[in-house]
Scaffold this motif. Structure first.
Motif, PDB file in Angstrom:
ATOM      1  N   UNK A 332       0.837  -1.209   0.035  1.00  0.00           N
ATOM      2  CA  UNK A 332      -0.079  -0.149   0.070  1.00  0.00           C
ATOM      3  C   UNK A 332       1.005   1.214  -0.064  1.00  0.00           C
ATOM      4  N   UNK A 333       0.670   2.099  -0.747  1.00  0.00           N
ATOM      5  CA  UNK A 333       1.190   3.533  -0.675  1.00  0.00           C
ATOM      6  C   UNK A 333       1.368   4.067   0.518  1.00  0.00           C
ATOM      7  N   UNK A 334       2.334   4.727   0.757  1.00  0.00           N
ATOM      8  CA  UNK A 334       2.714   5.372   2.151  1.00  0.00           C
ATOM      9  C   UNK A 334       1.544   6.372   2.619  1.00  0.00           C
ATOM     10  N   UNK A 335       1.075   6.677   3.981  1.00  0.00           N
ATOM     11  CA  UNK A 335       0.267   7.467   4.240  1.00  0.00           C
ATOM     12  C   UNK A 335      -1.137   6.934   4.136  1.00  0.00           C
ATOM     13  N   UNK A 336      -1.348   5.640   3.923  1.00  0.00           N
ATOM     14  CA  UNK A 336      -2.848   5.262   4.000  1.00  0.00           C
ATOM     15  C   UNK A 336      -2.836   3.918   4.657  1.00  0.00           C
ATOM     16  N   UNK A 337      -3.835   3.751   5.170  1.00  0.00           N
ATOM     17  CA  UNK A 337      -3.920   2.144   5.658  1.00  0.00           C
ATOM     18  C   UNK A 337      -4.463   1.358   4.529  1.00  0.00           C
ATOM     19  N   UNK A 338      -4.371  -0.002   4.869  1.00  0.00           N
ATOM     20  CA  UNK A 338      -4.727  -0.724   3.847  1.00  0.00           C
ATOM     21  C   UNK A 338      -6.340  -0.861   3.752  1.00  0.00           C
ATOM     22  N   UNK A 339      -7.228  -0.510   4.668  1.00  0.00           N
ATOM     23  CA  UNK A 339      -8.472  -0.396   4.409  1.00  0.00           C
ATOM     24  C   UNK A 339      -8.710   1.065   3.916  1.00  0.00           C
ATOM     25  N   UNK A 340      -7.999   2.122   4.152  1.00  0.00           N
ATOM     26  CA  UNK A 340      -8.337   3.321   3.489  1.00  0.00           C
ATOM     27  C   UNK A 340      -7.919   3.258   2.145  1.00  0.00           C
ATOM     28  N   UNK A 341      -6.868   2.353   1.702  1.00  0.00           N
ATOM     29  CA  UNK A 341      -6.473   2.407   0.260  1.00  0.00           C
ATOM     30  C   UNK A 341      -7.489   1.635  -0.570  1.00  0.00           C
ATOM     31  N   UNK A 353     -10.310  -4.569  -4.018  1.00  0.00           N
ATOM     32  CA  UNK A 353      -9.540  -5.562  -3.355  1.00  0.00           C
ATOM     33  C   UNK A 353      -9.556  -5.807  -1.843  1.00  0.00           C
ATOM     34  N   UNK A 354      -8.996  -6.699  -1.225  1.00  0.00           N
ATOM     35  CA  UNK A 354      -9.138  -7.141   0.209  1.00  0.00           C
ATOM     36  C   UNK A 354      -8.045  -6.360   0.982  1.00  0.00           C
ATOM     37  N   UNK A 355      -8.434  -5.589   1.785  1.00  0.00           N
ATOM     38  CA  UNK A 355      -7.515  -5.061   2.755  1.00  0.00           C
ATOM     39  C   UNK A 355      -6.678  -5.898   3.517  1.00  0.00           C
ATOM     40  N   UNK A 356      -5.027  -5.809   3.582  1.00  0.00           N
ATOM     41  CA  UNK A 356      -4.447  -6.892   4.334  1.00  0.00           C
ATOM     42  C   UNK A 356      -4.540  -6.855   5.905  1.00  0.00           C
ATOM     43  N   UNK A 360      -4.884 -10.406   9.439  1.00  0.00           N
ATOM     44  CA  UNK A 360      -4.220 -10.188  10.915  1.00  0.00           C
ATOM     45  C   UNK A 360      -3.210  -8.793  10.712  1.00  0.00           C
ATOM     46  N   UNK A 361      -2.632  -8.478  12.072  1.00  0.00           N
ATOM     47  CA  UNK A 361      -2.073  -7.220  12.132  1.00  0.00           C
ATOM     48  C   UNK A 361      -0.760  -6.992  11.165  1.00  0.00           C
ATOM     49  N   UNK A 362      -0.100  -8.098  10.865  1.00  0.00           N
ATOM     50  CA  UNK A 362       1.115  -8.059   9.878  1.00  0.00           C
ATOM     51  C   UNK A 362       0.559  -8.037   8.347  1.00  0.00           C
ATOM     52  N   UNK A 363      -0.800  -7.929   8.309  1.00  0.00           N
ATOM     53  CA  UNK A 363      -1.166  -7.599   6.860  1.00  0.00           C
ATOM     54  C   UNK A 363      -1.379  -6.387   6.565  1.00  0.00           C
ATOM     55  N   UNK A 364      -1.214  -5.375   7.569  1.00  0.00           N
ATOM     56  CA  UNK A 364      -1.526  -4.130   7.372  1.00  0.00           C
ATOM     57  C   UNK A 364      -0.191  -3.464   6.459  1.00  0.00           C
ATOM     58  N   UNK A 365      -0.596  -2.677   5.563  1.00  0.00           N
ATOM     59  CA  UNK A 365       0.409  -2.224   4.766  1.00  0.00           C
ATOM     60  C   UNK A 365       0.317  -3.057   3.183  1.00  0.00           C
ATOM     61  N   UNK A 366      -0.572  -3.701   3.076  1.00  0.00           N
ATOM     62  CA  UNK A 366      -0.880  -4.666   1.865  1.00  0.00           C
ATOM     63  C   UNK A 366      -2.201  -4.486   1.553  1.00  0.00           C
ATOM     64  N   UNK A 392      -0.511  10.965  -8.192  1.00  0.00           N
ATOM     65  CA  UNK A 392       0.969  11.094  -7.585  1.00  0.00           C
ATOM     66  C   UNK A 392       0.945  11.299  -6.156  1.00  0.00           C
ATOM     67  N   UNK A 393      -0.277  11.744  -5.280  1.00  0.00           N
ATOM     68  CA  UNK A 393      -0.331  11.719  -3.970  1.00  0.00           C
ATOM     69  C   UNK A 393      -0.514  10.162  -3.358  1.00  0.00           C
ATOM     70  N   UNK A 394      -1.186   9.565  -3.965  1.00  0.00           N
ATOM     71  CA  UNK A 394      -1.417   8.133  -3.554  1.00  0.00           C
ATOM     72  C   UNK A 394      -0.350   7.332  -3.691  1.00  0.00           C
TER      73      UNK A 394
END
Length: 397
Positions: A332-341, A353-356, A360-366, A392-394
């Motif tokens: 996931x791009x920096x600045x956003x959670x997986x759910x936000x993205x 898409x399915x938020x990481x 599980x907690x270590x799925x965050x960021x994907x 560009x921002x995302x």
């Protein structure tokens, strides 16, 4: 007068179905008339091969199968399973004592904690991992200890990082390679380490081999049972859902440790009267019949993977190509959670898409993407993302 009927404490403590909200969001968008490209689920999109469908059609007319099936399934299917493992993995299976027939892989995964652990016992669970592992653990009133799956370790658990105090209490461990959600695969050397760890601490191993047929770049996924001593410590669960596109048929099996198989069959004796015999006959036909359909299916997924990853590169979204399964695991791009993205993609690009974090907690960021639509549609999904006004921002690094 209507009485109040509360749910039991057991039902109340079940984990919330994270992806129910995703399904609802996607459904609402579609109902509103949006053309949503749904890459958030893991439902195979290809039909069951013709020879398997014809086998169940013939068998359904057999009056033998209109009666109750044997409680623990027909011996011909268990023998076919043993022949399949000998042919595909060089593993000898005793069909009478080392095979349990399941009502889908999920059923076995949920049943095993009920068979093998007591309230308060520790179960080792991959993080990120398939959320239904959590369900069986909750039903057994056991306690989860997460094993982080990190990119720097090839999304394999690091057994040396598990504190001895946790390992000493562990009774059961879940593994899954090729992996959902990361698409990572395991080696025979890793499974040898698993056997050693399990033997040292007395941990029963459950290897979820749901994507066992789906490996890329000419590499066939390794069965846990190929490792020396694997049957001494655990079982492997194999489903027809992915290999033969039989997700709706609800048929799978567990193979391996005789004591664990005995426990599974004992529990199932109290729950079911086995599968419809015609489905069992078709399952045997799938295992023993021509396997061209499997080869073609894997080639299809690999072509989709290649097209999708190439399209991502074109828009500047760097992501590793999965080595197995039909999923891609994307940063996931920096600045956003997986759910936000995921919300941004659904709202702005009409791509689901399915938020990481749902794995599980270590799925965050994907986020997880299912390669379960044709190449043109996958490319279109990436093109839609690339056209976002906030591109560009995302994707800013």
């Amino acid at each position: 007068m209507t009485i109040e009927i509360p749910f039991s404490a057991l039902l109340e403590q079940l984990p919330k179905q994270f992806f129910a909200s995703l399904v609802a969001k996607v459904g609402a968008k579609i109902k509103a008339g949006c053309d949503v490209i749904n890459l958030g689920q893991g439902n195979p999109d290809q039909p069951t091969p013709k020879h398997i469908v014809e086998a169940v059609q013939r068998a359904a007319a057999n009056p033998k199968y209109h009666r109750y099936s044997p409680f623990q399934g027909y011996s011909f299917l268990k023998e076919a399973i043993a022949a399949f493992y000998a042919r595909e993995y060089g593993v000898k299976i005793d069909p009478a004592r080392e095979v349990a027939i399941l009502f889908g892989g999920k059923a076995g995964l949920v049943e095993l904690p009920l068979c093998l652990v007591n309230p308060g016992d520790v179960v080792l669970v991959p993080d990120p991992g398939y959320p239904d592992y959590w369900s069986g653990i909750a039903l057994a009133r056991a306690r989860m200890e997460m094993m982080p799956l990190l990119a720097e370790n090839g999304f394999l658990p690091d057994y040396e990082a598990i504190p001895a105090s946790v390992a000493d209490q562990a009774k059961l461990m879940f593994l899954n390679y090729p992996n959902n959600p990361t698409g990572a695969t395991a080696t025979k050397e890793f499974f040898a380490e698993t056997v050693a760890f399990a033997g040292k601490y007395g941990v029963a191993v459950v290897h979820d081999f749901a994507y066992g047929a789906i490996g890329f770049d000419g590499r066939k996924p390794v069965s846990f049972l190929e490792a020396d001593g694997a049957k001494d410590v655990g079982v492997e669960i194999y489903t027809f859902s992915k290999t033969y596109n039989m997700a709706g048929w609800r048929v799978a099996f567990a193979v391996g440790n005789e004591r664990i198989i005995q426990a599974l069959e004992l529990l199932q004796d109290h729950l079911y009267v086995s599968l419809f015999g015609a489905v069992q006959e078709a399952a045997a036909a799938a295992l023993l019949g021509p396997q061209d359909c499997v080869t073609e299916l894997v080639a299809l997924y690999e072509a989709r993977r290649n097209a999708f990853i190439a399209a991502l590169c074109e828009i500047g979204w760097e992501a590793p190509a999965p080595s197995g399964s039909f999923f891609a695991w994307l940063p996931v791009p920096k600045g956003l959670s997986s759910a936000e993205f995921a919300d941004v993609l659904l709202e702005r690009a009409h791509v689901a898409v399915a938020p990481g974090i749902g794995f599980g907690a270590h799925g965050e960021g994907y986020v997880r993407v299912g390669l379960l639509t044709d190449e043109a549609r996958l490319r279109e999904a990436v093109e839609r993302i690339g056209r976002l006004g906030l591109f560009e921002k995302i994707f800013e690094k």
